[in-house]
Design a protein around this motif. Structure first.
Motif, short mmCIF file in Angstrom:
data_model
loop_
_atom_site.label_atom_id
_atom_site.label_comp_id
_atom_site.label_asym_id
_atom_site.label_seq_id
_atom_site.Cartn_x
_atom_site.Cartn_y
_atom_site.Cartn_z
N UNK A 128 124.85 -37.30 87.87
CA UNK A 128 124.14 -37.21 89.16
C UNK A 128 124.93 -37.85 90.29
N UNK A 129 124.76 -37.31 91.48
CA UNK A 129 125.42 -37.90 92.65
C UNK A 129 125.02 -39.35 92.82
N UNK A 130 123.78 -39.69 92.49
CA UNK A 130 123.31 -41.06 92.62
C UNK A 130 123.89 -42.02 91.60
N UNK A 131 124.61 -41.51 90.63
CA UNK A 131 125.22 -42.36 89.62
C UNK A 131 126.71 -42.55 89.79
N UNK A 132 127.24 -42.10 90.93
CA UNK A 132 128.68 -42.20 91.14
C UNK A 132 128.98 -42.59 92.58
N UNK A 133 130.11 -43.25 92.77
CA UNK A 133 130.61 -43.57 94.10
C UNK A 133 132.05 -43.10 94.18
N UNK A 134 132.53 -42.96 95.41
CA UNK A 134 133.84 -42.38 95.64
C UNK A 134 134.74 -43.37 96.37
N UNK A 135 135.94 -43.58 95.86
CA UNK A 135 136.93 -44.35 96.59
C UNK A 135 137.25 -43.62 97.88
N UNK A 179 138.16 -41.80 92.04
CA UNK A 179 139.00 -41.68 93.23
C UNK A 179 140.29 -40.95 92.93
N UNK A 180 141.00 -40.62 94.00
CA UNK A 180 142.18 -39.76 93.92
C UNK A 180 143.46 -40.53 93.67
N UNK A 221 136.16 -49.14 89.28
CA UNK A 221 136.70 -49.20 90.63
C UNK A 221 138.22 -49.00 90.66
N UNK A 222 138.78 -47.91 90.18
CA UNK A 222 138.10 -46.63 89.92
C UNK A 222 138.71 -45.93 88.69
N UNK A 223 138.00 -44.91 88.20
CA UNK A 223 138.62 -43.94 87.30
C UNK A 223 139.46 -42.99 88.15
N UNK A 224 140.73 -42.84 87.76
CA UNK A 224 141.65 -42.03 88.55
C UNK A 224 141.49 -40.55 88.19
N UNK A 225 141.24 -39.73 89.19
CA UNK A 225 141.01 -38.30 88.96
C UNK A 225 142.22 -37.59 88.38
N UNK A 226 143.42 -38.10 88.65
CA UNK A 226 144.62 -37.43 88.13
C UNK A 226 144.82 -37.69 86.66
N UNK A 227 144.47 -38.88 86.20
CA UNK A 227 144.77 -39.24 84.81
C UNK A 227 143.61 -39.02 83.86
N UNK A 228 142.41 -38.76 84.37
CA UNK A 228 141.23 -38.65 83.51
C UNK A 228 140.47 -37.37 83.83
N UNK A 229 140.39 -36.42 82.89
CA UNK A 229 139.61 -35.20 83.14
C UNK A 229 138.14 -35.53 83.40
N UNK A 230 137.54 -34.76 84.29
CA UNK A 230 136.14 -35.00 84.63
C UNK A 230 135.24 -34.86 83.42
N UNK A 231 135.56 -33.93 82.51
CA UNK A 231 134.71 -33.76 81.33
C UNK A 231 134.72 -35.00 80.44
#
Length: 277
Positions: free
Chosen positions: A124-131, A94-95, A62-72
């Motif tokens: 999967x979309x069901x395994x993630x939530x978005x800030x 989240x952003x 809550x949460x992994x930051x999209x800027x500091x952590x690559x999606x891969x």
């Protein structure tokens, strides 16, 4: 909604203040999820350790930051954790906020590209939530994730968020609490924590959408703003605020207990859940 059962109550705590012993105690108290805050590293070693120490409780970010952590990177961690721990991991991404990075640009497009990359990595979309705070990102959370994990909000925001999400998607707001019946002392502690957010425009914009003014966010925040964002009082008062979110449409509330530095959150967490039983 996610197939992972997070229950109606969880806890939110910075990753640096979580350890396996605390996680087990929280599970034993009956909470359904632990949300790892403070932008944990992409290897999610902290989630691995908390999962290994527990048997039932969901561990979420809550949460992994999209800027500091690559999606891969986070996708690889997601698959590792779910494979090892029986689907008890929920990925929150989240952003962040504009002031956190010089590269911050086009937040909405950045979120979409990140979700595209998670799709490509079979998260999967069901395994993630978005800030999400504002209506546009809330709608995206309904379309591209299991739901939304708003931070630093009110039951009024929860009601608006449910309207934006529609029925079905998970709505799991975070709620800060101070177990202290002395309003002056409780507000002082609340303001210490709140200060940084009063200088971040995405949060300030969120407060203003709820009807607060420039005067409310000045000088450490008005009493009205502090009281709206951070519940304080006895266990019944704190439980009432959490129930307010649930009544407004939340499926789950993540409780963040504020204490003096080094304070133990367990007494407040125990009092809250016993009050709500």
């Amino acid at each position: 909604m996610t197939e992972i059962n997070v229950g109606r109550l969880g806890i939110w705590r910075p990753w640096s203040q979580l350890d396996p012993g605390l996680a087990k105690d929280i599970e034993d108290l009956g909470y359904g999820a632990i949300w790892i805050g403070g932008s944990p590293a992409g290897d999610l070693d902290i989630a691995d350790r908390l999962l290994a120490a527990t048997d039932r409780i969901v561990i979420a970010t809550g949460i992994v930051n999209m800027w500091s952590t690559p999606a891969t990177e986070v996708a690889a961690s997601y698959h590792r954790l779910n494979d090892a721990h029986g689907g008890r991991f929920l990925l929150g991404v989240g952003i962040g906020h504009p002031e956190a990075t010089q590269e911050y640009r086009s937040p909405y497009e950045t979120i979409v590209r990140y979700l595209d990359a998670l799709d490509a990595a079979d998260v999967p979309a069901g395994g993630r939530v978005l800030a999400a705070l504002g209506p546009k990102v809330l709608r995206l959370a309904a379309e591209r994730a299991a739901g939304a994990h708003p931070y630093l909000t009110t039951p009024e925001h929860t009601r608006e968020a449910r309207d934006a999400l529609g029925e079905g998607p998970l709505l799991a707001p975070e709620q800060k609490v101070v177990l202290d019946a002395d309003p002056g002392r409780a507000r002082a502690l609340a303001r210490e924590m709140l200060g940084i957010y009063l200088g971040l425009r995405n949060y300030v914009n969120s407060f203003k959408r709820l009807g607060f003014t420039d005067a409310d966010v000045a000088d450490g925040g008005s009493d009205a703003l502090v009281d709206a964002l951070i519940a304080h009082g006895d266990a019944a008062a704190l439980a009432g605020r959490l129930t307010g979110h649930l009544d407004a449409g939340a499926d789950h509330v993540a409780v963040q207990v504020l204490t003096e530095p080094g304070g133990d959150p367990r007494p407040a967490l125990r009092s809250i859940i016993e009050t709500l039983r």
